[in-house]
Every structure is written in C-alpha cells, then in structure tokens.
Scaffold this active site. Structure first.
Site, PDB file in Angstrom:
ATOM      1  N   TYR A 117       0.833  -1.227   0.000  1.00 15.92           N
ATOM      2  CA  TYR A 117       0.000   0.000   0.000  1.00 15.92           C
ATOM      3  C   TYR A 117       0.863   1.270   0.000  1.00 15.92           C
ATOM      4  O   TYR A 117       0.841   2.049  -0.952  1.00 15.92           O
ATOM      5  CB  TYR A 117      -0.939  -0.056   1.207  1.00 15.92           C
ATOM      6  N   ASN A 161       7.881 -10.021  -1.493  1.00 18.25           N
ATOM      7  CA  ASN A 161       7.612 -11.467  -1.558  1.00 18.25           C
ATOM      8  C   ASN A 161       6.144 -11.737  -1.911  1.00 18.25           C
ATOM      9  O   ASN A 161       5.711 -12.884  -1.924  1.00 18.25           O
ATOM     10  CB  ASN A 161       7.995 -12.168  -0.244  1.00 18.25           C
ATOM     11  N   SER A 199       3.535 -11.405  -0.298  1.00 19.18           N
ATOM     12  CA  SER A 199       2.723 -12.055   0.739  1.00 19.18           C
ATOM     13  C   SER A 199       1.426 -11.284   0.986  1.00 19.18           C
ATOM     14  O   SER A 199       0.456 -11.839   1.477  1.00 19.18           O
ATOM     15  CB  SER A 199       3.509 -12.185   2.044  1.00 19.18           C
ATOM     16  N   ASN A 200       1.424  -9.990   0.664  1.00 17.83           N
ATOM     17  CA  ASN A 200       0.213  -9.197   0.882  1.00 17.83           C
ATOM     18  C   ASN A 200       0.005  -8.216  -0.280  1.00 17.83           C
ATOM     19  O   ASN A 200      -0.458  -7.098  -0.080  1.00 17.83           O
ATOM     20  CB  ASN A 200       0.342  -8.455   2.221  1.00 17.83           C
ATOM     21  N   SER A 250       6.256   3.721  13.098  1.00 19.25           N
ATOM     22  CA  SER A 250       4.834   3.937  13.369  1.00 19.25           C
ATOM     23  C   SER A 250       4.656   4.752  14.635  1.00 19.25           C
ATOM     24  O   SER A 250       5.454   4.650  15.579  1.00 19.25           O
ATOM     25  CB  SER A 250       4.173   2.571  13.553  1.00 19.25           C
ATOM     26  N   TYR A 274       3.654  -6.584  17.001  1.00 14.61           N
ATOM     27  CA  TYR A 274       3.879  -5.733  15.823  1.00 14.61           C
ATOM     28  C   TYR A 274       4.545  -4.423  16.251  1.00 14.61           C
ATOM     29  O   TYR A 274       5.567  -4.011  15.698  1.00 14.61           O
ATOM     30  CB  TYR A 274       2.547  -5.437  15.117  1.00 14.61           C
ATOM     31  N   LYS A 288       8.579  -2.611  15.638  1.00 16.53           N
ATOM     32  CA  LYS A 288       8.942  -1.249  15.209  1.00 16.53           C
ATOM     33  C   LYS A 288       9.931  -0.632  16.208  1.00 16.53           C
ATOM     34  O   LYS A 288      10.907   0.012  15.827  1.00 16.53           O
ATOM     35  CB  LYS A 288       7.688  -0.369  15.072  1.00 16.53           C
ATOM     36  N   ASN A 318      -1.955   7.668  10.797  1.00 19.82           N
ATOM     37  CA  ASN A 318      -2.848   6.706  10.111  1.00 19.82           C
ATOM     38  C   ASN A 318      -2.973   7.005   8.624  1.00 19.82           C
ATOM     39  O   ASN A 318      -3.781   7.860   8.236  1.00 19.82           O
ATOM     40  CB  ASN A 318      -4.230   6.712  10.762  1.00 19.82           C
ATOM     41  N   ARG A 374     -12.797  -1.742  21.210  1.00 19.41           N
ATOM     42  CA  ARG A 374     -11.916  -2.794  20.692  1.00 19.41           C
ATOM     43  C   ARG A 374     -10.714  -2.893  21.628  1.00 19.41           C
ATOM     44  O   ARG A 374     -10.049  -1.883  21.882  1.00 19.41           O
ATOM     45  CB  ARG A 374     -11.466  -2.432  19.268  1.00 19.41           C
ATOM     46  N   PRO A 375     -10.423  -4.096  22.140  1.00 19.26           N
ATOM     47  CA  PRO A 375      -9.306  -4.208  23.088  1.00 19.26           C
ATOM     48  C   PRO A 375      -8.011  -3.684  22.476  1.00 19.26           C
ATOM     49  O   PRO A 375      -7.724  -3.928  21.307  1.00 19.26           O
ATOM     50  CB  PRO A 375      -9.196  -5.718  23.350  1.00 19.26           C
TER      51      PRO A 375
HETATM   52  N1  UFG Z   1     -12.384   1.476  13.940  1.00 15.97           N
HETATM   53  C1  UFG Z   1     -13.744   1.225  14.038  1.00 15.97           C
HETATM   54  N2  UFG Z   1     -14.260   0.221  13.275  1.00 15.97           N
HETATM   55  C2  UFG Z   1     -13.520  -0.530  12.424  1.00 15.97           C
HETATM   56  C3  UFG Z   1     -12.126  -0.247  12.324  1.00 15.97           C
HETATM   57  C4  UFG Z   1     -11.589   0.753  13.105  1.00 15.97           C
HETATM   58  O1  UFG Z   1     -14.464   1.874  14.803  1.00 15.97           O
HETATM   59  O2  UFG Z   1     -14.048  -1.426  11.765  1.00 15.97           O
HETATM   60  C5  UFG Z   1     -11.799   2.555  14.747  1.00 15.97           C
HETATM   61  C6  UFG Z   1     -10.742   2.035  15.698  1.00 15.97           C
HETATM   62  O3  UFG Z   1     -11.317   1.592  16.897  1.00 15.97           O
HETATM   63  C7  UFG Z   1      -9.860   3.268  15.870  1.00 15.97           C
HETATM   64  C8  UFG Z   1      -9.949   3.979  14.506  1.00 15.97           C
HETATM   65  O4  UFG Z   1     -11.126   3.461  13.892  1.00 15.97           O
HETATM   66  O5  UFG Z   1     -10.406   4.113  16.824  1.00 15.97           O
HETATM   67  C9  UFG Z   1      -8.772   3.684  13.620  1.00 15.97           C
HETATM   68  O6  UFG Z   1      -8.562   2.280  13.564  1.00 15.97           O
HETATM   69  P1  UFG Z   1      -7.592   1.580  12.507  1.00 15.97           P
HETATM   70  O7  UFG Z   1      -7.690   0.108  12.739  1.00 15.97           O
HETATM   71  O8  UFG Z   1      -7.870   2.075  11.143  1.00 15.97           O
HETATM   72  O9  UFG Z   1      -6.155   2.144  12.901  1.00 15.97           O
HETATM   73  P2  UFG Z   1      -5.352   2.025  14.279  1.00 15.97           P
HETATM   74  O10 UFG Z   1      -5.120   3.436  14.720  1.00 15.97           O
HETATM   75  O11 UFG Z   1      -5.972   1.125  15.239  1.00 15.97           O
HETATM   76  O12 UFG Z   1      -4.024   1.312  13.765  1.00 15.97           O
HETATM   77  C10 UFG Z   1      -3.162   1.978  12.868  1.00 15.97           C
HETATM   78  C11 UFG Z   1      -2.401   0.949  12.020  1.00 15.97           C
HETATM   79  C12 UFG Z   1      -1.472   0.125  12.846  1.00 15.97           C
HETATM   80  C13 UFG Z   1      -0.597   0.999  13.698  1.00 15.97           C
HETATM   81  C14 UFG Z   1      -1.422   1.985  14.473  1.00 15.97           C
HETATM   82  C15 UFG Z   1      -0.553   2.959  15.196  1.00 15.97           C
HETATM   83  O13 UFG Z   1      -3.323   0.093  11.374  1.00 15.97           O
HETATM   84  O14 UFG Z   1      -0.649  -0.617  11.977  1.00 15.97           O
HETATM   85  O15 UFG Z   1      -2.261   2.729  13.599  1.00 15.97           O
HETATM   86  O16 UFG Z   1      -1.303   3.685  16.103  1.00 15.97           O
HETATM   87  F1  UFG Z   1       0.115   0.266  14.581  1.00 15.97           F
END
Ligand code: UFG
Length: 341
Positions: A11, A32, A34-35, A125, A150, A154, A179, A295-296
């Site tokens: 991405y 590779n 993989s994704n 990150s 993960y 980092k 993000n 979400r935990p």
């Molecule tokens: N969220 C929802 N519903 C969903 C998905 C996400 O409400 O289906 C919320 C999450 O709870 C969070 C926000 O949207 O409050 C952003 O969530 P993301 O999963 O998009 O991103 P995160 O901030 O949790 O994680 C991102 C990257 C990770 C990195 C992290 C660093 O995906 O790789 O930022 O803070 F480690």
C-alpha cells in the site's frame, strides 16, 4: 540514482514508488507478494509510464538477499517497507512477526554493510508512543512499552538502527506514520486489504459498496468530544512524498545526525464519527454503522505534532480529510469494477 524499495508493491510502498519515479529516481522493488500482487508494477507503470523492476524475494532468506545486494551494489538508498502489519495477528502469532520483521531488517542491513550502501529509510509507526501523555505528540515524547508484538518490532527495529549507526557508516531516517488512508488520484493503486479489513477506512468503503453489512464503531464512551477514538489520518500520497524528501536529505548530506526520527501526520485529530461524516459528505451516501463495545488494545486519542518534520524536511501534509475519503472511495469503486469479485 537507483533506490531499492522493499515492500514496494504494498500500500504505502507502491505510492512511494510512484513519487520516486516522478522525481526521476530509478526504482527497484523487492517484494515477496505475501500481501500484494505482481500486477501492481503494471499499475504503477500506468501512472508513471515506467514499469519498476520487481524482484520477488523473501528478505528473511539471507542467501537470496545477499545475492541481490551483490548484484545491485550501486544503490543510492533503500526504503524499507517490507513487514507484516496486522496488530491483532501479531498478538496471535508473535514469532511470525518477530521473524519476518526483524530478520528481514537484519538481512538488509547486512547486505548494505557488505556492499557499502549507506542510506536507509525505515517505516516506523506512531504506535511506538502508545497512548501519549501529551498531545500533540512530538518526536521527543517517550517511547512507551509496546502494545503488541507488531508495535514491538517497530521499537526494536529503531533500536537496531540506533546501535548500528553508532558503529558503521549507516545513515538512517525512521518515519513514524500516523494513520495513512486514501489512494492515488488515478485510482490505479490503493489499499488492498486481504479478507475482512481491520482498518477503518477500507471497512467504510467496503460497507458503502455493499460488501459489508455495516461498520462497527468500536466504542463511543471514550473521553473525547463525541466519545469515539481520535486519530491523525494522513493521505498516503502526502506520506509517500515525505519518503522522497527523506531520501534526498540523505543523498544531499543534510542530516543533522546519523539517525533521525520524524513524525508523519497532519497535526489534526479526527474521531471515528468525523471520518464517517466526511465519507458521507464526499460520497453522498448514508453509511450503515452501529456502535459496539470498545476494541481491546485501542488507543483513545493520538495526533502528531508535525512541526519538526515541517521545518526540518520542508514537507507538509496537504490533503484534507474529505480529499482522503474521496480518493479512498474512488479507488474502492474502480477496484471493484476492475476485479468484479
Ligand atoms: N475502527 C472502528 N471500526 C472498524 C475499524 C476501526 O471503529 O471497523 C476505529 C478504531 O477503533 C480506531 C480507529 O477506527 O479508533 C482507527 O482504527 P484503525 O484500525 O484504522 O487504525 P489504528 O489506529 O488502530 O491502527 C493503525 C495501524 C497500525 C498501527 C497503528 C498505530 O493500522 O498498523 O495505527 O497507532 F500500529
């Protein structure tokens, strides 16, 4: 000048390859797959007119990595994206994450050392800050104990770089992403999550497209203005451009120390509901969503202080939330049209 981009069909990697090529760099990709898919190299070519060389190598394979570096010892720099990135999966399968993310880094650094390659940009990150005590979060904020394997990869990777620059000619820049969302304006490349997306924006666009029934909003009882969690969303193209700036900074010998760290964010935090509203406005669609439990492991709020990056790199994220959502939506539609799954 030749730049190696590991994870260059992924991405952020693919968007960075485009920006590098448009700035006149020759790019070689190692991936590779993989994704990601090999076809991404063709999609990059549709934007830039140049198909980057793609070497399908698993960087945890020391021999193949070493052979690659022997063949390409004229690299001006390396941008290292290749890594696994799913937070939840890393908790389930820590060894997979430590092996992949750390062994590949070590093999690349060994290859660089053996062949006198000095310039290294690392994908880090904002997860290294955990839940920061002070907002906005600057580069001087303490690194908190990692919330996941993960995140730990980092942190450890940054430590490996710190130790290595002290005793070698290596110069490294770690870019701490907030993000990244959105897609290239051409809609040729974008985020391609496998299976059910974990991240917010692909989940929103897939819901709007009818692939998911409804978005689950993880909690609305946080200590934030609307109760939903806050992040600093940054357009992936703005993020990609910062990598080009970082590479040039190294090549032009402008670094102030041999290991530098920069936040890549906009400086503005948006809640989950802000993001949903921005999407609804730009797409003209009412999004189906439901409020669920928290979400935990989620951070409550985090956004960047980008002042140091803005000043030192002469770089600034330019695109706003609605532009990010519009490009993500355009990509989702173009992608589904193309692949009709
Ligand atoms: N969220 C929802 N519903 C969903 C998905 C996400 O409400 O289906 C919320 C999450 O709870 C969070 C926000 O949207 O409050 C952003 O969530 P993301 O999963 O998009 O991103 P995160 O901030 O949790 O994680 C991102 C990257 C990770 C990195 C992290 C660093 O995906 O790789 O930022 O803070 F480690």
């Amino acid at each position: 000048m030749k730049i190696l981009v590991t994870g260059g069909t992924g991405y952020i990697g693919s968007h960075t390859v485009v920006e590098l090529q448009q700035e006149g760099f020759e790019v070689i990709i190692i991936d590779n797959l993989s994704n990601s898919q090999a076809e991404i190299a063709d999609q990059i070519a549709r934007i830039t007119g140049i198909k980057p060389v793609l070497e399908i190598i698993d960087l945890t394979d020391k021999e193949k990595t070493s052979a690659f570096f022997k063949k390409h010892n004229d690299l001006s720099g390396i941008i290292h994206f290749a890594a696994y990135k799913a937070v939840g999966e890393s908790v389930e399968q820590p060894l997979k994450y430590y092996t992949n993310n750390l062994c590949s880094l070590l093999n690349v650094l060994e290859g660089m050392k053996e062949n006198g390659i000095e310039n290294f940009v690392f994908s880090s990150s904002c997860t290294v800050y955990g839940q920061p005590d002070v907002l906005p979060v600057s580069e001087n904020a303490p690194v908190k104990p990692a919330e996941s394997p993960y995140g730990n990869t980092k942190q450890v990777s940054e430590e490996i770089l710190t130790d290595t620059v002290n005793v070698s000619k290596l110069k490294a820049i770690a870019l701490r992403y907030f993000n990244p969302i959105g897609a290239h304006e051409s809609a040729e490349i974008g985020e391609l999550p496998q299976g059910v997306p974990n991240n917010l924006v692909p989940y929103i666009t897939q819901t709007a497209k009818g692939i998911r029934d409804y978005l689950r909003v993880w909690g609305n009882d946080y200590d934030t203005p609307d109760g939903t969690a806050i992040r600093d969303y940054i357009h992936v193209v703005d993020l990609a451009k910062a990598h080009v700036v970082a590479v040039k900074r190294m090549i032009e010998d402008k670094m102030k120390s041999n290991f530098e760290v920069f936040n890549l964010g906009t400086g503005t935090g948006y809640s989950v509901l802000d993001v949903i509203r921005a999407f609804e406005k730009t797409a003209g669609i009412k999004l189906n969503y439901r409020i669920m439990d928290r979400r935990p492991g989620d951070i409550v709020k985090v956004w960047a202080d980008p002042a140091f990056s803005n000043k030192e790199l002469g770089w600034k994220a330019e695109q706003g939330l609605e532009e990010m959502m519009a490009s993500a939506w355009k990509w989702e539609q173009a992608y589904r049209e193309k692949f009709k799954d």
